[in-house]
Design an enzyme around this catalytic site. Structure first.
Site, PDB file in Angstrom:
ATOM      1  N   LYS A 147     -45.853  35.843  31.366  1.00 59.81           N
ATOM      2  CA  LYS A 147     -44.947  36.828  30.774  1.00 59.81           C
ATOM      3  C   LYS A 147     -45.115  36.916  29.266  1.00 59.81           C
ATOM      4  CE  LYS A 147     -40.460  36.006  30.427  1.00 59.81           C
ATOM      5  NZ  LYS A 147     -39.058  35.788  30.816  1.00 59.81           N
ATOM      6  N   ASP A 148     -45.402  35.783  28.607  1.00 60.05           N
ATOM      7  CA  ASP A 148     -45.511  35.769  27.150  1.00 60.05           C
ATOM      8  C   ASP A 148     -46.900  36.131  26.634  1.00 60.05           C
ATOM      9  OD1 ASP A 148     -42.861  35.203  26.728  1.00 60.05           O
ATOM     10  OD2 ASP A 148     -43.152  33.037  26.601  1.00 60.05           O
ATOM     11  N   ARG A 154     -42.568  28.996  24.072  1.00 55.20           N
ATOM     12  CA  ARG A 154     -41.732  29.976  24.782  1.00 55.20           C
ATOM     13  C   ARG A 154     -41.194  30.947  23.740  1.00 55.20           C
ATOM     14  NH1 ARG A 154     -40.401  27.856  29.971  1.00 55.20           N
ATOM     15  NH2 ARG A 154     -40.920  25.639  30.137  1.00 55.20           N
ATOM     16  N   GLU A 169     -20.167  14.011  18.682  1.00 55.74           N
ATOM     17  CA  GLU A 169     -19.553  15.212  19.260  1.00 55.74           C
ATOM     18  C   GLU A 169     -20.592  16.318  19.187  1.00 55.74           C
ATOM     19  OE1 GLU A 169     -16.212  17.457  17.220  1.00 55.74           O
ATOM     20  OE2 GLU A 169     -15.123  16.343  18.771  1.00 55.74           O
ATOM     21  N   ARG A 180     -24.424  -1.168  20.872  1.00 60.27           N
ATOM     22  CA  ARG A 180     -24.275  -0.668  22.248  1.00 60.27           C
ATOM     23  C   ARG A 180     -24.975   0.658  22.471  1.00 60.27           C
ATOM     24  NH1 ARG A 180     -18.379   0.426  22.559  1.00 60.27           N
ATOM     25  NH2 ARG A 180     -18.856   1.032  20.430  1.00 60.27           N
ATOM     26  N   TYR A 204     -29.325  25.212  25.615  1.00 60.64           N
ATOM     27  CA  TYR A 204     -28.676  26.200  24.756  1.00 60.64           C
ATOM     28  C   TYR A 204     -27.495  26.858  25.434  1.00 60.64           C
ATOM     29  CZ  TYR A 204     -32.224  29.273  26.996  1.00 60.64           C
ATOM     30  OH  TYR A 204     -33.046  29.940  27.877  1.00 60.64           O
ATOM     31  N   HIS A 247     -38.238  35.789  22.530  1.00 57.54           N
ATOM     32  CA  HIS A 247     -37.370  36.473  23.489  1.00 57.54           C
ATOM     33  C   HIS A 247     -36.046  36.903  22.868  1.00 57.54           C
ATOM     34  CE1 HIS A 247     -39.508  33.565  26.454  1.00 57.54           C
ATOM     35  NE2 HIS A 247     -40.273  34.605  26.192  1.00 57.54           N
ATOM     36  N   LYS A 295     -27.059  32.355  20.423  1.00 56.85           N
ATOM     37  CA  LYS A 295     -27.438  31.102  21.074  1.00 56.85           C
ATOM     38  C   LYS A 295     -27.204  29.921  20.136  1.00 56.85           C
ATOM     39  CE  LYS A 295     -31.227  33.242  23.645  1.00 56.85           C
ATOM     40  NZ  LYS A 295     -32.702  33.288  23.782  1.00 56.85           N
ATOM     41  N   ASP A 345     -24.688  28.216  29.906  1.00 53.48           N
ATOM     42  CA  ASP A 345     -25.536  27.148  29.363  1.00 53.48           C
ATOM     43  C   ASP A 345     -26.856  27.164  30.128  1.00 53.48           C
ATOM     44  OD1 ASP A 345     -23.450  26.382  27.747  1.00 53.48           O
ATOM     45  OD2 ASP A 345     -23.337  24.338  28.490  1.00 53.48           O
ATOM     46  N   ASN A 346     -27.964  27.007  29.383  1.00 50.35           N
ATOM     47  CA  ASN A 346     -29.299  26.971  29.976  1.00 50.35           C
ATOM     48  C   ASN A 346     -30.022  25.727  29.509  1.00 50.35           C
ATOM     49  OD1 ASN A 346     -28.889  29.596  31.052  1.00 50.35           O
ATOM     50  ND2 ASN A 346     -29.574  30.500  29.150  1.00 50.35           N
ATOM     51  N   HIS A 383     -36.107  34.852  19.593  1.00 56.69           N
ATOM     52  CA  HIS A 383     -36.089  33.397  19.529  1.00 56.69           C
ATOM     53  C   HIS A 383     -37.253  32.814  20.319  1.00 56.69           C
ATOM     54  CE1 HIS A 383     -34.745  29.463  21.273  1.00 56.69           C
ATOM     55  NE2 HIS A 383     -34.654  29.225  19.983  1.00 56.69           N
TER      56      HIS A 383
END
Length: 182
Positions: free
Chosen positions: A168-169, A59, A28, A23, A132, A62, A72, A48-49, A119
């Protein structure tokens, strides 16, 4: 659940037990009691993002400065990424060193990155959805970024072409000039 601790203290990979049949599957994805036992602290997530990236989007690197520093718990819900955490804790024996971990929706693994780390991640699949949980709220004035390709970090991103970066990066601080607030 399978636990993998890295050479850098505090960073932990967690892979849940997945129950599959004809199925589909069930697992969890988060259990606060079990998570707190694994990390050895009482952690409360407040935000939460989620982000979506196409292949070769990078990315990072940061972080949030105190008092808005964030731990995180990161995972990929679709696709695959190379996830990287750099230790910015001044008193740590592994200051300036990094860990890498492939996170994928197929494996359902997660990475715990405590406060005091920069990160970043690189999307390895055509598309990647990255989710995250954060221990503190985002604060624009407390945001910091370091160069993803800083020679002092010596991160092997495993790519031969230039990654896709945000504006930005493109101009982040170099590690040699960085004064850690952690």
């Amino acid at each position: 659940m399978t636990i993998n601790k890295f050479e850098i203290e505090g960073v932990i990979e967690m892979t849940p037990r997945v129950f599959e049949d004809d199925r589909g599957y069930f697992f969890e994805s988060f259990n606060r009691k079990q998570f707190n036992e694994i990390v050895g602290q009482d952690i409360l997530f407040v935000q939460d993002n989620q982000s979506f990236s196409t292949k070769h989007v990078l990315r990072g690197m940061h972080f949030q400065k105190p008092p808005f520093a964030q731990g995180k718990l990161v995972r990929v819900t679709a696709g695959k990424v190379l996830d990287v955490a750099v230790d910015l804790r001044k008193k740590s024996a592994t200051y300036g060193q990094h860990v890498k971990c492939i996170l994928s929706a197929e494996k359902n693994n997660q990475l715990w990155i405590p406060e005091g780390f920069a990160h970043g991640f690189l999307a390895l699949s055509e598309n990647a959805t990255f989710a995250y949980k954060c221990t503190n709220y985002y604060n624009a004035e407390s945001e910091g970024s370091l160069n993803w390709n800083d020679e002092d970090f010596a991160i092997d991103w495993g790519i031969n072409e230039a990654p896709i970066l945000s504006s930005k990066d493109l101009g982040n601080e170099s590690f040699i000039n960085f004064k850690s607030p952690f």
